[in-house]
Design an enzyme around this catalytic site. Structure first.
Site, mmCIF file in Angstrom:
data_model
loop_
_atom_site.group_PDB
_atom_site.id
_atom_site.type_symbol
_atom_site.label_atom_id
_atom_site.label_comp_id
_atom_site.label_asym_id
_atom_site.label_seq_id
_atom_site.Cartn_x
_atom_site.Cartn_y
_atom_site.Cartn_z
ATOM 1 N N ALA A 65 -2.475 15.532 101.972
ATOM 2 C CA ALA A 65 -3.222 14.170 101.758
ATOM 3 C C ALA A 65 -2.491 13.583 100.888
ATOM 4 C CB ALA A 65 -4.605 14.867 100.950
ATOM 5 N N GLY A 109 -3.381 19.656 102.964
ATOM 6 C CA GLY A 109 -4.184 18.824 104.083
ATOM 7 C C GLY A 109 -3.425 19.052 105.560
ATOM 8 N N GLU A 112 -3.982 22.275 106.800
ATOM 9 C CA GLU A 112 -5.433 22.552 107.178
ATOM 10 C C GLU A 112 -5.667 21.679 108.484
ATOM 11 O OE1 GLU A 112 -6.156 21.065 102.970
ATOM 12 O OE2 GLU A 112 -7.696 22.668 102.904
ATOM 13 N N GLU A 132 -1.672 22.875 96.992
ATOM 14 C CA GLU A 132 -2.695 22.136 95.763
ATOM 15 C C GLU A 132 -2.540 22.814 94.422
ATOM 16 O OE1 GLU A 132 -3.322 23.298 99.092
ATOM 17 O OE2 GLU A 132 -4.244 21.863 100.149
HETATM 18 C C1 HXC Z 1 2.007 11.080 99.139
HETATM 19 C C2 HXC Z 1 3.849 11.956 99.867
HETATM 20 C C3 HXC Z 1 3.414 12.991 99.980
HETATM 21 C C4 HXC Z 1 1.924 13.438 99.782
HETATM 22 C C5 HXC Z 1 5.764 13.234 100.308
HETATM 23 N N1 HXC Z 1 5.176 11.938 100.051
HETATM 24 N N2 HXC Z 1 4.575 14.066 100.472
HETATM 25 N N3 HXC Z 1 3.369 10.861 99.598
HETATM 26 N N4 HXC Z 1 1.258 12.130 99.386
HETATM 27 N N5 HXC Z 1 1.363 14.384 100.083
HETATM 28 C C6 HXC Z 1 6.390 10.810 99.921
HETATM 29 C C7 HXC Z 1 7.297 11.021 98.721
HETATM 30 O O1 HXC Z 1 6.650 10.366 97.554
HETATM 31 C C8 HXC Z 1 8.324 10.244 98.973
HETATM 32 O O2 HXC Z 1 8.214 8.849 98.975
HETATM 33 C C9 HXC Z 1 8.626 10.424 100.714
HETATM 34 O O3 HXC Z 1 7.350 10.805 101.054
HETATM 35 C C10 HXC Z 1 9.458 11.305 100.987
HETATM 36 O O4 HXC Z 1 9.228 12.592 100.200
HETATM 37 P P1 HXC Z 1 10.394 13.468 99.066
HETATM 38 O O5 HXC Z 1 9.477 14.225 98.245
HETATM 39 O O6 HXC Z 1 11.377 12.268 98.801
HETATM 40 O O7 HXC Z 1 11.015 14.283 100.285
HETATM 41 P P2 HXC Z 1 11.726 15.790 99.910
HETATM 42 O O8 HXC Z 1 12.439 15.830 98.786
HETATM 43 O O9 HXC Z 1 12.302 16.280 101.188
HETATM 44 O O10 HXC Z 1 10.434 16.608 99.806
HETATM 45 C C11 HXC Z 1 9.452 17.146 100.527
HETATM 46 C C12 HXC Z 1 8.348 17.777 100.314
HETATM 47 C C13 HXC Z 1 7.659 16.892 98.901
HETATM 48 C C14 HXC Z 1 8.441 19.222 99.953
HETATM 49 C C15 HXC Z 1 7.171 17.810 101.414
HETATM 50 O O11 HXC Z 1 7.629 15.591 99.375
HETATM 51 C C16 HXC Z 1 6.320 17.305 98.384
HETATM 52 O O12 HXC Z 1 6.299 18.424 97.798
HETATM 53 N N6 HXC Z 1 5.129 16.646 98.875
HETATM 54 C C17 HXC Z 1 3.952 16.979 98.303
HETATM 55 C C18 HXC Z 1 3.349 18.196 99.028
HETATM 56 C C19 HXC Z 1 2.069 18.507 98.797
HETATM 57 O O13 HXC Z 1 1.694 19.046 97.290
HETATM 58 N N7 HXC Z 1 0.980 18.369 99.514
HETATM 59 C C20 HXC Z 1 -0.372 18.722 99.271
HETATM 60 C C21 HXC Z 1 -1.211 17.398 98.826
HETATM 61 S S1 HXC Z 1 -2.846 17.864 98.361
HETATM 62 P P3 HXC Z 1 9.143 7.794 98.126
HETATM 63 O O14 HXC Z 1 8.321 6.602 98.191
HETATM 64 O O15 HXC Z 1 9.517 8.327 96.890
HETATM 65 O O16 HXC Z 1 10.400 7.834 99.182
HETATM 66 C C22 HXC Z 1 -3.494 17.913 99.741
HETATM 67 C C23 HXC Z 1 -5.134 18.214 99.454
HETATM 68 C C24 HXC Z 1 -5.885 18.529 100.737
HETATM 69 O O17 HXC Z 1 -3.157 18.052 100.541
HETATM 70 C C25 HXC Z 1 -7.405 18.501 100.673
HETATM 71 C C26 HXC Z 1 -8.168 17.512 101.155
HETATM 72 C C27 HXC Z 1 -9.437 17.260 100.801
#
Ligand code: HXC
Length: 258
Positions: A65, A109, A112, A132
């Site tokens: 998400a 997400g 999921e 998460e």
């Molecule tokens: C918003 C995101 C994002 C996310 C990545 N980006 N994931 N933006 N939401 N979930 C953005 C980064 O901010 C960055 O933007 C660009 O994408 C590239 O990501 P990087 O982090 O620079 O890439 P990298 O170093 O290769 O790392 C990749 C990654 C990391 C390991 C996937 O991005 C990461 O940990 N992302 C978050 C993963 C996460 O926690 N997902 C769960 C979310 S909670 P900029 O502008 O800086 O270039 C969820 C809840 C669901 O999903 C429930 C629903 C009801």
């Protein structure tokens, strides 16, 4: 129809929906989820479409998400707005088969969303995770339930509590994905699987999807009865008669979705 966060191509009875927010690794924001719901409903309503493939980019199926969007929200916003509840319900009402073709990250997400599809074909580069916990939340689109049913309690707890990622080989070993293919061939392989499904009778395909999905909801006794009744009821379809007749006559069946 044009979308800002998706690309949709329809060919050979298959709708290929590609998540397309490369700047955020296909993070699921409200626009993407709303467009995805529209694209899926359009594919459901399009009589030429017999199977759907959902994919992302080489680097990410979806990194979860959209955290930037979620960071702004209060409890009342997400509770009263039922964050992602409507989209998940609509997704789960799609009756045509949906294959997830996952390359790179499928996190939170994103994992999921892949698990909401009927099965997952993974590229050898795929990485699945439910991180998460690092954000102070739990999964909210089915992760604690669907991952546990897919891989069992031990691995699911490990993934949700540590937030670690699972690679494609572990995902296949654990039953999360049905097959692993080289990244370069991912979409080709998923489209080939979809084409195989598209050759079948849609009546039977719909029944299979319903029956297998019921196994995730019902106890064994009710599930077996549900299956047996579906099996019996398919004897009313013309495609059942054609399928069996074609086998006896040693020829390919000509299904008409009747
Ligand atoms: C918003 C995101 C994002 C996310 C990545 N980006 N994931 N933006 N939401 N979930 C953005 C980064 O901010 C960055 O933007 C660009 O994408 C590239 O990501 P990087 O982090 O620079 O890439 P990298 O170093 O290769 O790392 C990749 C990654 C990391 C390991 C996937 O991005 C990461 O940990 N992302 C978050 C993963 C996460 O926690 N997902 C769960 C979310 S909670 P900029 O502008 O800086 O270039 C969820 C809840 C669901 O999903 C429930 C629903 C009801």
């Amino acid at each position: 129809m044009g979308y800002e966060t998706l690309k949709v191509e329809i060919s050979n009875h298959v709708a290929l929906i590609r998540l397309d927010r490369p700047e955020a690794l296909n993070a699921l924001n409200s626009m993407l989820l709303s467009e995805l719901t529209k694209a899926l409903v359009a594919a459901q309503d399009d009589k030429t479409v017999r199977c759907i493939v959902l994919t992302g980019s080489e680097k990410a199926f979806a990194a979860g998400a959209d955290i930037t969007e979620m960071a702004q929200k209060s409890f009342v916003d997400v509770f009263m707005g039922d964050l992602f509840g409507t989209e998940v319900d609509r997704f789960m009402r799609i009756r045509k088969p949906i294959i997830a073709a996952v390359s790179g990250y499928a996190l939170g997400g994103g994992c999921e969303l892949a698990m909401m599809c009927d099965f997952i074909i993974a590229a050898d580069t795929a990485k699945f995770g439910q991180p998460e916990i690092n954000l102070g939340v739990v999964a909210g689109m089915g992760g604690t339930q669907r991952l546990t049913r897919a891989v069992g309690k031990a691995k699911s707890m490990d993934m949700h509590l540590t937030g670690r990622f699972m690679d494609a080989a572990e995902a296949e070993r654990s039953g999360l994905v049905s097959r692993v293919v080289p990244a370069k061939k991912l979409v080709e392989e998923a489209l080939a699987a979809a084409a195989k499904i598209a050759e079948k009778s849609m009546v039977t395909v719909t029944a299979v999807k319903e029956a297998v999905n019921q196994s995730q909801e019902m106890g064994l006794r009710e599930g077996l009865l549900f299956e047996k009744r579906l099996f019996h009821s398919l004897f009313a379809s013309e495609d059942r008669a054609e399928g069996m007749k074609a086998f006896v006559e040693k020829r390919e069946p000509q299904f008409r979705d009747k």
